[in-house]
Design a protein around this motif. Sequence first.
Motif, mmCIF file in Angstrom:
data_model
loop_
_atom_site.group_PDB
_atom_site.id
_atom_site.type_symbol
_atom_site.label_atom_id
_atom_site.label_comp_id
_atom_site.label_asym_id
_atom_site.label_seq_id
_atom_site.Cartn_x
_atom_site.Cartn_y
_atom_site.Cartn_z
ATOM 1 N N ALA A 124 0.839 -1.206 0.000
ATOM 2 C CA ALA A 124 0.000 0.000 0.000
ATOM 3 C C ALA A 124 0.869 1.249 0.000
ATOM 4 N N TRP A 125 0.298 2.327 -0.535
ATOM 5 C CA TRP A 125 0.875 3.651 -0.353
ATOM 6 C C TRP A 125 0.489 4.127 1.044
ATOM 7 N N ILE A 126 1.299 4.966 1.639
ATOM 8 C CA ILE A 126 0.970 5.586 2.924
ATOM 9 C C ILE A 126 0.718 7.064 2.646
ATOM 10 N N ALA A 127 -0.527 7.485 2.832
ATOM 11 C CA ALA A 127 -0.941 8.845 2.488
ATOM 12 C C ALA A 127 -0.277 9.885 3.387
ATOM 13 N N ASP A 128 -0.167 11.095 2.861
ATOM 14 C CA ASP A 128 0.391 12.212 3.639
ATOM 15 C C ASP A 128 -0.398 12.452 4.916
ATOM 16 N N GLU A 129 -1.690 12.163 4.893
ATOM 17 C CA GLU A 129 -2.517 12.346 6.090
ATOM 18 C C GLU A 129 -2.040 11.445 7.229
ATOM 19 N N VAL A 130 -1.551 10.264 6.880
ATOM 20 C CA VAL A 130 -1.019 9.351 7.895
ATOM 21 C C VAL A 130 0.244 9.952 8.511
ATOM 22 N N MET A 131 1.071 10.562 7.668
ATOM 23 C CA MET A 131 2.300 11.179 8.162
ATOM 24 C C MET A 131 1.979 12.318 9.134
ATOM 25 N N LEU A 132 0.992 13.121 8.794
ATOM 26 C CA LEU A 132 0.580 14.229 9.649
ATOM 27 C C LEU A 132 0.036 13.708 10.973
ATOM 28 N N GLU A 133 -0.773 12.676 10.904
ATOM 29 C CA GLU A 133 -1.334 12.061 12.105
ATOM 30 C C GLU A 133 -0.218 11.491 12.991
ATOM 31 N N ALA A 134 0.762 10.832 12.373
ATOM 32 C CA ALA A 134 1.892 10.267 13.128
ATOM 33 C C ALA A 134 2.692 11.376 13.800
ATOM 34 N N ARG A 135 2.965 12.447 13.062
ATOM 35 C CA ARG A 135 3.726 13.570 13.607
ATOM 36 C C ARG A 135 3.006 14.167 14.823
ATOM 37 N N ARG A 136 1.706 14.365 14.706
ATOM 38 C CA ARG A 136 0.926 14.931 15.819
ATOM 39 C C ARG A 136 0.956 14.021 17.041
ATOM 40 N N LEU A 137 0.812 12.733 16.825
ATOM 41 C CA LEU A 137 0.815 11.781 17.932
ATOM 42 C C LEU A 137 2.165 11.774 18.639
ATOM 43 N N VAL A 138 3.234 11.740 17.875
ATOM 44 C CA VAL A 138 4.574 11.725 18.458
ATOM 45 C C VAL A 138 4.832 13.022 19.227
ATOM 46 N N ARG A 139 4.467 14.148 18.661
ATOM 47 C CA ARG A 139 4.690 15.436 19.334
ATOM 48 C C ARG A 139 3.845 15.569 20.587
ATOM 49 N N ARG A 140 2.684 14.954 20.594
ATOM 50 C CA ARG A 140 1.846 14.970 21.793
ATOM 51 C C ARG A 140 2.531 14.202 22.935
ATOM 52 N N GLU A 141 3.304 13.172 22.566
ATOM 53 C CA GLU A 141 4.018 12.377 23.575
ATOM 54 C C GLU A 141 5.187 13.155 24.176
ATOM 55 N N THR A 142 5.957 13.839 23.333
ATOM 56 C CA THR A 142 7.096 14.617 23.804
ATOM 57 C C THR A 142 7.532 15.607 22.736
ATOM 58 N N ALA A 143 7.823 16.798 23.138
ATOM 59 C CA ALA A 143 8.271 17.831 22.197
ATOM 60 C C ALA A 143 9.712 17.599 21.759
ATOM 61 N N ASP A 144 10.470 16.800 22.483
ATOM 62 C CA ASP A 144 11.891 16.587 22.198
ATOM 63 C C ASP A 144 12.164 15.402 21.284
ATOM 64 N N TRP A 145 11.130 14.768 20.782
ATOM 65 C CA TRP A 145 11.294 13.566 19.984
ATOM 66 C C TRP A 145 11.530 13.968 18.536
ATOM 67 N N GLY A 146 12.778 14.096 18.143
ATOM 68 C CA GLY A 146 13.116 14.517 16.791
ATOM 69 C C GLY A 146 13.204 13.349 15.842
ATOM 70 N N SER A 147 13.335 13.647 14.568
ATOM 71 C CA SER A 147 13.475 12.598 13.566
ATOM 72 C C SER A 147 14.919 12.112 13.545
ATOM 73 N N MET A 148 15.182 11.158 12.682
ATOM 74 C CA MET A 148 16.531 10.619 12.533
ATOM 75 C C MET A 148 17.348 11.429 11.529
ATOM 76 N N ASP A 149 16.844 12.569 11.091
ATOM 77 C CA ASP A 149 17.505 13.415 10.101
ATOM 78 C C ASP A 149 18.809 13.952 10.666
ATOM 79 N N ARG A 150 19.913 13.603 10.021
ATOM 80 C CA ARG A 150 21.225 14.047 10.478
ATOM 81 C C ARG A 150 21.663 15.335 9.804
ATOM 82 N N SER A 151 20.864 15.867 8.882
ATOM 83 C CA SER A 151 21.297 17.042 8.134
ATOM 84 C C SER A 151 21.092 18.336 8.898
ATOM 85 N N SER A 152 20.298 18.328 9.944
ATOM 86 C CA SER A 152 20.065 19.573 10.667
ATOM 87 C C SER A 152 20.966 19.728 11.868
#
Length: 152
Positions: A124-152
């Motif tokens: 299946a494709w994973i819609a952008d709406e799922v990504m937004l929902e995941a981001r909101r859920l993770v941020r609700r758990e903790t504001a310090d939970w960053g991605s694995m992006d090493r470029s920043s």
Amino acid sequence: MANPDSSLPVLGCLDGLVSAFRRAGEQDLYVRWSRGPGVDLRSGEQSRDGLTGIALPGLSANSLARQPWWRDRPLRLWLARRLHDYEHLRERGGPGVRAWLLRGREIARGPDNEPLVVDAQPLAWIADEVMLEARRLVRRETADWGSMDRSS
């Protein structure tokens, strides 16, 4: 070869991903960030190391396997975390890069210790709406939970 991209269903919410994960028996499921299975399967299931350009013996993907240390914490949060941790790959991959769900067999590990998967079965494709929902859920758990992006 028929284009598998056009026949893939789209998971439109995080609960849809949870259901797909459970239906698959929670085994050998991965998320891949790319232009889609049609392109990836035509490439011979190879990824390239971004630093050296070396061909890798499988598709670079991120495992959704729930780890034992997660214990009885919510599966929904686990899957949201797995999506959130690697969402930066969409932006870094350029136009047309999307997340898609697949079943496969890990054959090796890539330069960032990511699974390299062969025998990919697009699910299946994973819609952008799922990504937004995941981001909101993770941020609700903790504001310090960053991605694995090493470029920043």
